[in-house]
Design an enzyme around this catalytic site. Structure first.
Site, short mmCIF file in Angstrom:
data_model
loop_
_atom_site.label_atom_id
_atom_site.label_comp_id
_atom_site.label_asym_id
_atom_site.label_seq_id
_atom_site.Cartn_x
_atom_site.Cartn_y
_atom_site.Cartn_z
N TYR A 190 -43.41 13.06 38.87
CA TYR A 190 -43.76 12.10 37.82
C TYR A 190 -42.51 11.37 37.34
O TYR A 190 -41.48 11.99 37.07
CB TYR A 190 -44.42 12.82 36.65
CG TYR A 190 -44.73 11.88 35.52
CD1 TYR A 190 -45.90 11.15 35.53
CD2 TYR A 190 -43.83 11.68 34.50
CE1 TYR A 190 -46.17 10.24 34.51
CE2 TYR A 190 -44.09 10.79 33.48
CZ TYR A 190 -45.26 10.07 33.49
OH TYR A 190 -45.52 9.18 32.50
N TRP A 240 -40.78 7.02 36.39
CA TRP A 240 -40.83 5.59 36.62
C TRP A 240 -40.33 5.19 38.00
O TRP A 240 -40.66 4.14 38.51
CB TRP A 240 -40.03 4.86 35.54
CG TRP A 240 -40.81 4.65 34.28
CD1 TRP A 240 -41.32 5.62 33.47
CD2 TRP A 240 -41.20 3.40 33.71
NE1 TRP A 240 -41.98 5.05 32.41
CE2 TRP A 240 -41.92 3.68 32.52
CE3 TRP A 240 -40.98 2.08 34.05
CZ2 TRP A 240 -42.44 2.69 31.71
CZ3 TRP A 240 -41.50 1.09 33.23
CH2 TRP A 240 -42.21 1.40 32.07
#
Length: 777
Positions: free
Chosen positions: A111, A113
């Site tokens: 997980y 960006w």
């Protein structure tokens, strides 16, 4: 020789200025009205001395094998090895775990960006690889708005309104006359957009609304959660009390008979059950303005006046993502919808509700009607997922049952963690608890450009390239352009693209052709772009062919029409029903009632958080910690950059607190302070400001975790990472989202000798066993 190349990032599109093979400058894209100052940190990150120079293996794992000395993760040194040996080790471990324990024993959450580039997006690359390998345990939803993603489909039939399907800026600027902002609209967050952004326009639209007569009310513990130029009225509520405030507003509308009876009757179900709760028919506690004001610590008269204004003019009610990252985080988002329904303006231009304005740069922009270029990840054959924020629970309690959105599930037994493009030692709550869980897997593999805390707690670290070291395509469906991201420099050290690393592993495991489909980087970029171009044409939008796009550096996306959330539903609810069981807005949900969750009742409810300023625990830990998004980074990204470095106080993350709270503790501006509770402690630099409500401290997320005794549970964090303090439990059994914003702490001046922060300096690695073997993958 100097060259200028188009590129993009989460902080915006830019031109990379390269001299003799080294990045020397970053120039914002012309036409961007408010480029992010964070762009200046990109060069610092690219050439930082914390880059991972070569594949590295934790000494204890290398010498004693999988599962050995796992308690040394974070403390052991690393041994550099060649790429051939590193990939052989990873491939062998993947094969062993699959054979002995099955694919669900591999956790491929990754997980984060990751990259603004859509092909070299690490999480997608890894998901594609693991799916072709037979699957893994994955994560559902995200840390940003997990609770909202769970609750909104039950209320309005879709999670879209929290993910960007909101009334567009131009409509708000023209029609909204009163904007009630729960959590504000923090422009610092609007500096960033996943996939990049070519125009930072949030400030422009807020000014346009102001100039057109919109008035603003900010309901938040932090005054500058809303831009100063809006001259917003400030209701400085206690953290986590937004649901109570909204109930107080709703009660005023009810008892003064100001709510929209016709809207509630035609477009909603379950109001009668909710009305009993508002009136206190069953619990003897009317949810009046006085009741709400006592909980929130504000004036009851101000609430009543605000309720009357909301029905007297065109009103937009919004809530930021941060509200639902708290104990019972589903409730404020559900109540936002219900309050807007009582006002009766849902589906009207400039009225109704919305979420996350200001939370990312593209929120409020209309999505273009075709898919952005993206690498297909495929389907996970293992079918195993956990709620995104339940990592530590999974690692600490394999096989144990848990509830999630009406399902009864069991946590898998994870033997191998494979992480690429994220940093759980930034995102996750209660890092000491995570550290205990992180010791359980037999092997942890990490792709990482830098020696982040996650890399330092891995067994095998594979150096990955950054976006400037590869070609890619930047695209966000909320932007008005697709950007060609030209490679600016050669890979630093021995760094490789995630695609090349995974292709090398796929070759060893027998599915390289399926993973690459016979395409290299250039062929994939052309393929993905042309697929989007054909989809655009089917939707009446014309994009240039790939070669023209690549040479020009961008492709403009044709403008789209204005948008009003639920406009069609309002015009004809029979022809355009919502995807709820009733087809209408569910003020009371029979589905949720059937789940029987005491922590998520079947209508919006004020449920006291486990930790808040009204809790008994506040006697020992009397300050409410707000661990919001930083002004100087994106999460933990660019913490080594100049903007973040320049913001530090005594080398630590700045902690903002009210002067009255500081005076009570003999803390002065610039002092080194210790924040602590029963979960952990960290150092920070004191910044005194009356923009923070008394009783509240603000310590932004993203300072790299730097324990005084690496690898030791409970060690003092030297840098100011708030997640050594935050609680790690689900928002409720329905959403199981993170509850980071329900955390009480104490603060004191730190007068001892504080070791210097080390995490942003290079981690030495032994060169024992190092080879220069090339894989050729």
């Amino acid at each position: 020789m100097t060259s200028r190349l188009p590129h993009s990032s989460h902080w915006g599109a830019f031109t990379a200025e390269v001299h003799d093979g080294r990045l020397v400058g970053v120039l914002p894209r012309p036409g961007d009205p408010e480029p992010s100052p964070l762009l200046s940190g990109i060069a610092d990150a690219l050439h930082a001395d914390v880059r991972v120079a070569a594949p590295a293996v934790r000494r204890g794992w290398l010498e004693q094998g999988p599962g050995a000395t796992s308690e040394r993760r974070g403390a052991d040194d690393f041994v550099e090895v060649g790429w051939d040996r590193a990939l052989d080790l990873v491939a062998a471990e993947l094969d062993r775990v699959r054979r002995e324990h099955g694919n669900p024993a591999i956790f491929g959450g990754s997980y984060g960006w990751a990259s603004a580039g859509r092909f070299h997006h690490a999480k997608t690359q890894l998901a594609r690889f693991l799916n072709l390998f037979g699957g893994c345990t994955d994560q559902k939803y995200n840390y940003s708005y997990a609770a909202a993603s769970a609750i909104l489909p039950h209320v309005v039939g879709t999670g879209g309104p929290t993910a960007g399907e909101v009334t567009s800026w131009d409509v708000i600027a023209e029609h909204t006359r009163l904007w009630v902002m729960f959590g504000g609209a923090p422009l610092k967050n609007a500096q960033v957009e996943s996939g990049g952004i070519t125009r930072h326009s949030a400030a422009h639209w807020l000014r346009a609304a102001r100039d057109n007569g919109t008035r603003f009310v900010a309901v938040t513990p932090i005054r500058d959660d809303v831009a100063g130029f809006l001259d917003a009225a400030w209701l400085p509520v206690r953290p986590n009390t937004d649901t109570a405030v909204m109930l107080g507003l709703a009660h005023t509308l009810l008892v003064e008979d100001r709510y929209d009876r016709d809207f509630v009757a035609r477009y909603c179900v379950g109001f009668d059950r909710f009305r009993r709760y508002l009136e206190g028919a069953d619990d003897g506690r009317p949810k009046s303005a006085e009741w709400a004001a006592a909980i929130a610590g504000i004036d009851a008269g101000a609430l009543r006046d605000l309720a009357r204004r909301m029905v007297a003019e065109r009103t937009m009610i919004t809530s930021t993502w941060s509200l639902q990252r708290a104990d019972h985080g589903e409730q404020p988002f559900w109540m936002t919808v219900v309050l807007a329904a009582m006002v009766g303006q849902i589906g009207l231009p400039g009225g109704g509700f919305g979420f996350a304005y200001g939370d990312t740069a593209g929120m409020g922009n209309r999505r273009y009607p075709f898919p952005a270029p993206a690498l297909p990840a495929g389907v996970n054959p293992a079918g195993s997922t956990i709620p995104v924020a339940r990592i530590a629970d999974m690692l600490l309690h394999p096989g144990e049952p848990y509830d999630f959105d009406g399902e009864r599930r069991r946590y898998p037994d994870i033997r191998l963690v494979y992480w690429a493009g994220g940093n759980p030692f930034h995102h996750h709550q209660d890092l000491n608890r995570l550290l205990r869980g992180w010791r359980r897997p037999e092997t942890v593999v990490v792709h990482e450009p830098w020696w982040t805390a996650t890399a330092r707690h891995a067994d095998i670290v594979l150096p990955a390239t950054t976006t400037l070291e590869r070609n890619d395509i930047g695209a966000s469906s909320r932007d008005d352009a697709i950007v060609a991201m030209h490679q600016a420099v050669e890979p630093v050290g021995q760094a490789r693209h995630d695609f090349d690393i995974l292709a090398g592993l796929a070759g060893r495991l027998g599915f390289r052709d399926a993973f690459t489909e016979g395409r290299d980087e250039a062929a994939w970029l052309r393929h993905l772009y042309e697929r989007s171009r054909r989809a655009a044409a089917r939707n009446g939008a014309e994009l240039p062919e790939f070669d023209e796009f690549w040479a020009r550096g961008h492709a403009d996306v044709p403008g789209t029409r204005s948008f009003v959330l639920f406009e069609a539903f309002r015009s004809d609810p029979a022809a355009h029903p919502l995807r709820t069981p009733s087809g209408r807005i569910e003020i009371f949900s029979a589905t949720i009632e059937g789940f029987g969750y005491d922590d998520c009742p079947p209508h919006p409810t004020w449920l006291e958080p486990a930790e808040w300023l009204g809790a008994a625990q506040a006697a020992r830990h009397p300050l409410h910690l707000i661990s919001n998004q930083p002004r100087t980074r994106l999460h933990g990204q660019l913490d080594m950059g100049r903007v973040s470095r320049d913001s530090k106080v005594n080398g630590r993350e700045p902690c903002r607190l009210n002067p009255s709270d500081a005076a009570a503790r003999a803390i002065r501006d610039g002092d080194l302070i210790r924040l602590f509770n029963d979960r952990g402690a960290c150092l920070a630099g004191a910044v005194l400001t009356d923009a923070v409500r008394p009783g509240v401290v603000e310590l932004a997320t993203g300072a790299w975790y730097d324990p005084r005794e690496p690898g030791t549970v409970g060690a003092l964090d030297l840098h100011g990472n708030p997640n050594v303090l935050t609680a790690d439990h689900g928002t409720s059994r329905l959403g199981q989202g993170p509850s980071a914003h329900s955390a009480l702490v104490q603060a004191e001046r730190f007068d001892g000798d504080a070791p210097p922060v080390a995490v942003l300096r290079v981690t030495p690695v032994s060169d024992e066993g190092k080879t220069d073997g090339a894989d050729g993958s």
